[in-house]
Design a protein around this motif. Structure first.
Motif, PDB file in Angstrom:
ATOM      1  N   LEU A 164       0.849  -1.189   0.000  1.00 54.32           N
ATOM      2  CA  LEU A 164       0.000   0.000   0.000  1.00 54.32           C
ATOM      3  C   LEU A 164       0.884   1.239   0.000  1.00 54.32           C
ATOM      4  N   THR A 165       0.657   2.125  -0.971  1.00 54.73           N
ATOM      5  CA  THR A 165       1.388   3.388  -1.050  1.00 54.73           C
ATOM      6  C   THR A 165       0.395   4.523  -0.868  1.00 54.73           C
ATOM      7  N   VAL A 166       0.690   5.408   0.087  1.00 57.97           N
ATOM      8  CA  VAL A 166      -0.159   6.568   0.367  1.00 57.97           C
ATOM      9  C   VAL A 166       0.725   7.811   0.333  1.00 57.97           C
ATOM     10  N   GLY A 167       0.376   8.783  -0.525  1.00 60.59           N
ATOM     11  CA  GLY A 167       1.146  10.023  -0.621  1.00 60.59           C
ATOM     12  C   GLY A 167       2.605   9.789  -0.951  1.00 60.59           C
ATOM     13  N   LYS A 172       4.540   0.097   5.759  1.00 55.89           N
ATOM     14  CA  LYS A 172       5.229  -1.119   6.195  1.00 55.89           C
ATOM     15  C   LYS A 172       4.619  -1.599   7.502  1.00 55.89           C
ATOM     16  N   GLU A 173       4.835  -2.870   7.822  1.00 57.93           N
ATOM     17  CA  GLU A 173       4.396  -3.392   9.110  1.00 57.93           C
ATOM     18  C   GLU A 173       5.130  -2.657  10.224  1.00 57.93           C
ATOM     19  N   GLU A 174       4.386  -2.276  11.264  1.00 54.51           N
ATOM     20  CA  GLU A 174       4.947  -1.636  12.456  1.00 54.51           C
ATOM     21  C   GLU A 174       4.319  -2.312  13.659  1.00 54.51           C
ATOM     22  N   LEU A 175       5.134  -2.959  14.487  1.00 54.18           N
ATOM     23  CA  LEU A 175       4.603  -3.713  15.625  1.00 54.18           C
ATOM     24  C   LEU A 175       4.604  -2.922  16.930  1.00 54.18           C
ATOM     25  N   GLY A 176       5.093  -1.682  16.910  1.00 52.39           N
ATOM     26  CA  GLY A 176       5.059  -0.860  18.115  1.00 52.39           C
ATOM     27  C   GLY A 176       5.768  -1.541  19.273  1.00 52.39           C
ATOM     28  N   ILE A 177       5.135  -1.529  20.450  1.00 58.28           N
ATOM     29  CA  ILE A 177       5.761  -2.113  21.639  1.00 58.28           C
ATOM     30  C   ILE A 177       5.890  -3.627  21.549  1.00 58.28           C
ATOM     31  N   ALA A 178       5.258  -4.229  20.550  1.00 61.66           N
ATOM     32  CA  ALA A 178       5.370  -5.685  20.373  1.00 61.66           C
ATOM     33  C   ALA A 178       6.585  -6.071  19.529  1.00 61.66           C
ATOM     34  N   GLY A 180      10.011  -7.253  18.610  1.00 59.88           N
ATOM     35  CA  GLY A 180      10.915  -8.124  19.338  1.00 59.88           C
ATOM     36  C   GLY A 180      10.198  -9.178  20.162  1.00 59.88           C
ATOM     37  N   VAL A 181       8.892  -9.005  20.346  1.00 60.73           N
ATOM     38  CA  VAL A 181       8.088  -9.983  21.079  1.00 60.73           C
ATOM     39  C   VAL A 181       7.323 -10.850  20.088  1.00 60.73           C
ATOM     40  N   LEU A 182       6.704 -10.198  19.102  1.00 63.76           N
ATOM     41  CA  LEU A 182       6.010 -10.920  18.030  1.00 63.76           C
ATOM     42  C   LEU A 182       6.964 -11.080  16.851  1.00 63.76           C
ATOM     43  N   ASN A 183       6.815 -12.191  16.132  1.00 63.99           N
ATOM     44  CA  ASN A 183       7.590 -12.382  14.911  1.00 63.99           C
ATOM     45  C   ASN A 183       7.144 -11.379  13.860  1.00 63.99           C
ATOM     46  N   PRO A 184       8.070 -10.796  13.098  1.00 63.08           N
ATOM     47  CA  PRO A 184       7.648  -9.978  11.971  1.00 63.08           C
ATOM     48  C   PRO A 184       6.985 -10.860  10.913  1.00 63.08           C
ATOM     49  N   SER A 185       6.007 -10.303  10.220  1.00 67.19           N
ATOM     50  CA  SER A 185       5.290 -11.094   9.213  1.00 67.19           C
ATOM     51  C   SER A 185       6.146 -11.337   7.983  1.00 67.19           C
ATOM     52  N   GLY A 186       6.979 -10.371   7.608  1.00 64.32           N
ATOM     53  CA  GLY A 186       7.862 -10.550   6.460  1.00 64.32           C
ATOM     54  C   GLY A 186       7.176 -10.397   5.126  1.00 64.32           C
ATOM     55  N   ASN A 187       5.983  -9.828   5.102  1.00 63.20           N
ATOM     56  CA  ASN A 187       5.272  -9.674   3.826  1.00 63.20           C
ATOM     57  C   ASN A 187       5.375  -8.263   3.277  1.00 63.20           C
ATOM     58  N   ASP A 188       6.232  -7.427   3.836  1.00 62.31           N
ATOM     59  CA  ASP A 188       6.358  -6.063   3.348  1.00 62.31           C
ATOM     60  C   ASP A 188       7.754  -5.789   2.790  1.00 62.31           C
ATOM     61  N   GLN A 189       8.404  -6.836   2.310  1.00 58.94           N
ATOM     62  CA  GLN A 189       9.765  -6.706   1.779  1.00 58.94           C
ATOM     63  C   GLN A 189       9.747  -6.150   0.379  1.00 58.94           C
TER      64      GLN A 189
END
Length: 189
Positions: A164-167, A172-178, A180-189
């Motif tokens: 998704l491109t806006v402006g 990209k995926e952003e996990l915030g405080i999660a 390092g706790v949750l695995n990155p999805s890896g679908n935004d490469q």
């Protein structure tokens, strides 16, 4: 009354998977209790009900069942399964911490129990009640159970999406405080 690993007092869930016998008749392939993983000091718990690893899914020779088992056993699943889907139940403790995040996905979030607030970057939080549905379209968002005493439960169906491109900026995926706790999805490469 809880299932092993389930941290909330909400009713346990059972997954029923259908299939076909050799004569092509519909059968129940398997039934199993939820498999919960706690997160954020037990303020939240996930049960990954099912995944697919391609779209459209290939049901021939139970290829989808084998792919799901492989994804679950890998312990590498992020919030989104690249090129596939994820069906996940999430239980939110009373006054849980709101985890603001973005997934590169199109998500359907349905409130099953309790009430929850959906937060986005601009505008007021939206209070969602049992049966309400959020269509989350790769936005920065968060979920907050504001009750002092009651747990809330939602089911989410996450589908990988095109970048998704806006402006002029690709989201990209952003996990915030999660992170390092949750695995990155890896679908935004």
């Amino acid at each position: 009354m809880s299932n092993p690993g389930q941290i909330s007092p909400l009713r346990p869930v059972t997954r029923h998977v259908t299939g076909h016998n050799a004569a092509g008749k519909a059968i129940i392939h398997a039934s199993s209790p939820g498999e919960w993983k706690s997160f954020e000091a037990k303020d939240m718990a996930f049960d990954v009900v099912y995944t697919t690893s391609q779209f459209p899914a290939d049901l021939n020779n139970d290829a989808d069942l084998a792919a799901h088992e492989q994804v679950v056993q890998s312990d590498q699943l992020g919030l989104v399964n690249p090129r596939g889907t994820v069906c996940r139940i999430v239980d939110f403790a009373p006054n849980n911490k709101c985890i603001v995040h973005r997934t590169q996905s199109l998500d359907y979030g349905i409130v099953l129990e309790g009430e929850i607030e959906m937060l986005v970057e601009e505008g007021e939080p939206v209070r969602m009640k049992r049966g309400d549905i959020a269509i989350q379209r790769a936005t920065m968002h968060g979920w907050h159970n504001t009750s002092d005493t009651e747990w809330a439960r939602m089911v989410f169906v996450l589908q990988d999406c095109q970048p998704l491109t806006v402006g002029g900026t690709t989201m990209k995926e952003e996990l915030g405080i999660a992170t390092g706790v949750l695995n990155p999805s890896g679908n935004d490469q």
